[in-house]
Design a protein around this motif. Structure first.
Motif, PDB file in Angstrom:
ATOM      1  N   ALA A 133      -5.532  -0.461   4.685  1.00 13.88           N
ATOM      2  CA  ALA A 133      -6.243   0.125   3.554  1.00 13.88           C
ATOM      3  C   ALA A 133      -5.791   1.577   3.389  1.00 13.88           C
ATOM      4  O   ALA A 133      -5.080   2.130   4.227  1.00 13.88           O
ATOM      5  N   GLY A 134      -6.229   2.172   2.288  1.00 14.35           N
ATOM      6  CA  GLY A 134      -5.879   3.559   2.046  1.00 14.35           C
ATOM      7  C   GLY A 134      -4.452   3.782   1.603  1.00 14.35           C
ATOM      8  O   GLY A 134      -3.917   4.887   1.745  1.00 14.35           O
ATOM      9  N   LEU A 135      -3.825   2.748   1.033  1.00 14.66           N
ATOM     10  CA  LEU A 135      -2.449   2.878   0.564  1.00 14.66           C
ATOM     11  C   LEU A 135      -2.433   3.483  -0.836  1.00 14.66           C
ATOM     12  O   LEU A 135      -3.412   3.390  -1.582  1.00 14.66           O
ATOM     13  N   PRO A 136      -1.330   4.069  -1.248  1.00  9.43           N
ATOM     14  CA  PRO A 136      -1.238   4.543  -2.626  1.00  9.43           C
ATOM     15  C   PRO A 136      -1.309   3.367  -3.597  1.00  9.43           C
ATOM     16  O   PRO A 136      -0.769   2.300  -3.318  1.00  9.43           O
ATOM     17  N   ASP A 137      -1.961   3.588  -4.709  1.00  8.23           N
ATOM     18  CA  ASP A 137      -2.066   2.545  -5.726  1.00  8.23           C
ATOM     19  C   ASP A 137      -0.829   2.602  -6.623  1.00  8.23           C
ATOM     20  O   ASP A 137      -0.909   2.816  -7.830  1.00  8.23           O
ATOM     21  N   GLU A 138       0.323   2.421  -6.008  1.00 10.88           N
ATOM     22  CA  GLU A 138       1.605   2.423  -6.685  1.00 10.88           C
ATOM     23  C   GLU A 138       2.442   1.278  -6.135  1.00 10.88           C
ATOM     24  O   GLU A 138       2.174   0.767  -5.047  1.00 10.88           O
ATOM     25  N   ARG A 139       3.477   0.912  -6.859  1.00  8.20           N
ATOM     26  CA  ARG A 139       4.312  -0.195  -6.401  1.00  8.20           C
ATOM     27  C   ARG A 139       5.035   0.169  -5.111  1.00  8.20           C
ATOM     28  O   ARG A 139       5.491   1.296  -4.919  1.00  8.20           O
ATOM     29  N   SER A 140       5.135  -0.812  -4.237  1.00  5.24           N
ATOM     30  CA  SER A 140       5.762  -0.630  -2.933  1.00  5.24           C
ATOM     31  C   SER A 140       6.970  -1.553  -2.819  1.00  5.24           C
ATOM     32  O   SER A 140       7.249  -2.365  -3.699  1.00  5.24           O
ATOM     33  N   MET A 141       7.675  -1.432  -1.690  1.00  2.00           N
ATOM     34  CA  MET A 141       8.859  -2.257  -1.456  1.00  2.00           C
ATOM     35  C   MET A 141       8.902  -2.622   0.022  1.00  2.00           C
ATOM     36  O   MET A 141       8.477  -1.840   0.876  1.00  2.00           O
ATOM     37  N   ALA A 142       9.437  -3.794   0.334  1.00  2.00           N
ATOM     38  CA  ALA A 142       9.511  -4.239   1.716  1.00  2.00           C
ATOM     39  C   ALA A 142      10.882  -4.834   2.004  1.00  2.00           C
ATOM     40  O   ALA A 142      11.512  -5.430   1.132  1.00  2.00           O
ATOM     41  N   VAL A 143      11.326  -4.663   3.261  1.00  2.00           N
ATOM     42  CA  VAL A 143      12.564  -5.275   3.740  1.00  2.00           C
ATOM     43  C   VAL A 143      12.281  -5.894   5.105  1.00  2.00           C
ATOM     44  O   VAL A 143      11.388  -5.455   5.831  1.00  2.00           O
ATOM     45  N   TYR A 144      13.056  -6.910   5.437  1.00  2.00           N
ATOM     46  CA  TYR A 144      12.882  -7.601   6.720  1.00  2.00           C
ATOM     47  C   TYR A 144      14.064  -7.278   7.630  1.00  2.00           C
ATOM     48  O   TYR A 144      15.231  -7.400   7.234  1.00  2.00           O
ATOM     49  N   MET A 145      13.754  -6.847   8.853  1.00  2.00           N
ATOM     50  CA  MET A 145      14.804  -6.565   9.832  1.00  2.00           C
ATOM     51  C   MET A 145      14.231  -6.604  11.238  1.00  2.00           C
ATOM     52  O   MET A 145      13.115  -6.126  11.475  1.00  2.00           O
TER      53      MET A 145
END
Length: 619
Positions: free
Chosen positions: A101-113
């Protein structure tokens, strides 16, 4: 009035359709393309048909800022960034587990490694291990920054400080007499661990944080000849702003030396717009403070990346002056350490959003302010160049707010979601070469409406693809490609208006009046269990199109019976819908074939008209 003789019946057939063309006047497009064809897409044979609809699968609180899928121990995990929360979402349950919780209310991105999903939120870097998502800084690697240090100082630099954490370790060679061990910094935050000969001490020493030293009650014994460091002290020295350098990054890619997938490169920190950062080998908890690059000028920000074999293309914004694409390469130096070099590559293809990249096959595509461009190589000079691939939809595409667009590579196409619309570059159809002796080509394009995507996710289940999107009002939606019946063709239960229009055709001579005969004209439509069509005309005299004919074409199916439209027709071949309307004295005629019914398929194979020519037009 001048008159013409020779009124033999002429035939015009529209077939072998391709895609839409918004690049020119509706009277000038090619016969095989349409100046207006919303919500149509080519089938496997290239014929236009109604796109699949979509449905809401789940509704959450907050706008959907990211949808992510990764596999852990053979189980697929779906994560959603909704509002200020990160949730694990279970498709077969109503509940969602809150992970952060408490994340910015903006688009995020994820990568797997490296067995983890790394989520860049623009405020903090999260690491998901299949069970929980925690700040990566909480599990940050503690580097051994100095080795072979005497109790009084010196030593040899070994590993770089970690940007994610102020913790670091120093290795000392005890001399057997010294009790005071001096750290490389003063005013440290804490001494976190003291080890002597591999044993962690809890007493027998004191720490002076201001002076930056540890004093032992009894001097540690000198190690045997040839032995390694036998005293290790872990401490915290916080450098202001270090953790934010990674935490505030908004975009990332996985890449490595030789094109491997063993390092994360991150960027998008607004305080360092033209810098990116490289993590340690297969370790997203270690970001060496000397492993970064300044790419071009700070007047333009890095927007994203594209993998190109052993190279990594770095794409920046376009200011009309500086290079917009740089190439990164990597190698192992003579000391066995990785080295990365960056050089300018070309100008003219600046990105407009962190979420505007994709590919068709092995061709890498960039969404720019001037359309979609491909990174390619000149076959004669081997120099890398950019070429426009979206020319036929650019006039409408460039009118969108592309800074808020998102893209996806799906089913052989590159899709751009902007303003509730979708612009598609179709990699399954044959390419076209608009200029003679030109190696540049264009993709055929399609255009959809009524898709309110804020974030997009392509999911793989074996070799099967599915396409999902999240909305600004908290809905998670899925395209109905998994539905075989006619319910496939609705958007959350609402009808999809799909149509194919011909060009405003002058039949080869705009100054000769034509009359379309009442007989011999038809639209050939694709068969479906449930289908209907409305056919509209628009001549040069009409402000709006008017309906000339309509028809239904249903196929009998025991599993889908509508008694209001019951039929015994079992023929699943194409069928013609006659027009049976005469159109007199037109200079140009546009034929529009339309379906706006809910849960109906629709496709067009061909349109044929028969006409005779008449007098010359007066004006």
């Amino acid at each position: 009035m001048a008159k013409r003789s020779g009124t033999s019946i002429r035939t015009k057939k529209y077939e072998r359709f391709r895609g839409v063309d918004f690049s020119t006047d509706p009277a000038l497009v090619d016969d095989a393309r349409s100046p207006w064809a919303p919500n149509m897409v080519a089938d496997m044979g290239g014929m236009p048909e109604k796109r699949p609809g979509w449905r809401t699968v789940k509704t959450l609180t907050g706008r959907i800022n990211g949808l992510y899928c990764a596999e852990f121990d053979g189980v697929r995990h779906l994560l959603v960034h909704a509002g200020t929360k990160l949730l694990r979402w279970y498709t077969d349950e109503t509940a969602s587990a809150e992970l952060a919780a408490g994340l910015p209310d903006e688009r995020s991105m994820a990568v797997y490694m490296g067995g983890f999903l790394w989520i860049f939120t623009g405020e903090k870097l999260l690491r998901y291990d299949g069970t929980e998502a925690a700040e990566a800084s909480g599990a940050a690697y503690v580097p051994l920054t100095i080795i072979s240090r005497d109790p009084s100082g010196g030593g040899q630099s070994y590993e770089a400080v970690n940007l994610l954490s102020g913790k670091q370790k120093v290795g000392f060679l005890a001399d057997g007499t010294s009790t005071e061990y001096v750290l490389p910094y003063q005013d440290i935050a804490s001494v976190d661990a003291v080890e002597v000969n591999g044993e962690t001490l809890t007493e027998g020493f004191t720490a002076d944080l201001t002076a930056g030293k540890v004093t032992f009650t009894t001097a540690p014994a000198k190690p045997n000849a040839g032995a390694e460091d036998n005293v290790h002290i872990t401490f915290t020295k916080t450098v202001e702003g270090y953790t934010d350098r990674i935490g505030r990054c908004r975009t990332a890619v996985v890449w490595g030396i030789g094109g491997a997938s063993d390092r994360i490169i991150a960027t998008g920190n607004p305080d360092y717009p033209n810098e990116d950062f490289i993590c340690g080998y297969l370790d997203g908890t270690y970001w060496p403070d000397n492993s970064y690059a300044i790419v071009g000028t700070d007047e333009t920000a890095i927007v994203g990346y594209r993998r190109m074999g052993e190279y990594l293309a770095i794409i920046k914004e376009d200011n009309g002056q500086d290079s917009t694409v740089f190439l990164r390469s990597g190698a192992i130096n003579s000391d066995g350490e990785p080295e990365f070099t960056v050089k300018p590559c070309l100008s003219g293809a600046g990105g407009v959003t962190h979420f505007g990249f994709g590919n068709i096959g092995d061709e890498q595509l960039i969404l720019t302010g001037n359309g979609v461009y491909a990174l390619t190589t000149n076959s004669l000079t081997a120099e890398r160049i950019v070429q426009n691939r979206s020319y036929r939809v650019d006039p409408k595409l460039k009118a969108e707010d592309l800074t808020d667009a998102v893209t996806a590579s799906y089913d052989g196409s590159y899709l751009i979601f902007a303003g509730g619309h979708v612009y598609g570059l179709d990699g399954r159809q044959p390419k076209s070469y608009p200029a003679r002796n030109d190696t540049a080509f264009l993709y055929e394009c399609f255009y959809w409406e009524g898709v309110p995507a804020r974030s997009v996710m392509r999911m793989m289940d074996g070799v099967a693809e599915s396409l999902w999107f999240g909305t600004a009002d908290g809905r998670i939606c899925r395209f109905n490609t998994d539905i075989d019946g006619m319910k496939r063709y609705s958007d959350d239960g609402a009808a999809i208006t799909a149509l194919w229009s011909t060009k405003a055709d002058d039949d080869g001579d705009p100054m000769v009046l034509k009359t379309m005969l009442k007989k011999g004209n038809a639209v050939t439509i694709k068969p479906y269990t449930r289908s209907s069509v409305k056919i509209l005309f628009r001549t040069d005299r009409d402000a709006v199109a008017w309906q000339a004919a309509e028809g239904t074409m249903d196929i009998f199916d025991w599993e889908d019976i509508d008694f209001a439209r019951f039929t015994f027709n079992a023929n699943d071949g194409p069928a013609e819908v006659p027009l049976n309307r005469k159109v007199k004295n037109y200079k140009r005629l546009q034929i529009i074939v339309k379906n706006d019914a809910v849960n109906e398929g629709f496709g067009v194979f061909s349109i044929v008209k028969h006409f005779v020519t008449g007098n010359f037009a007066k004006k």
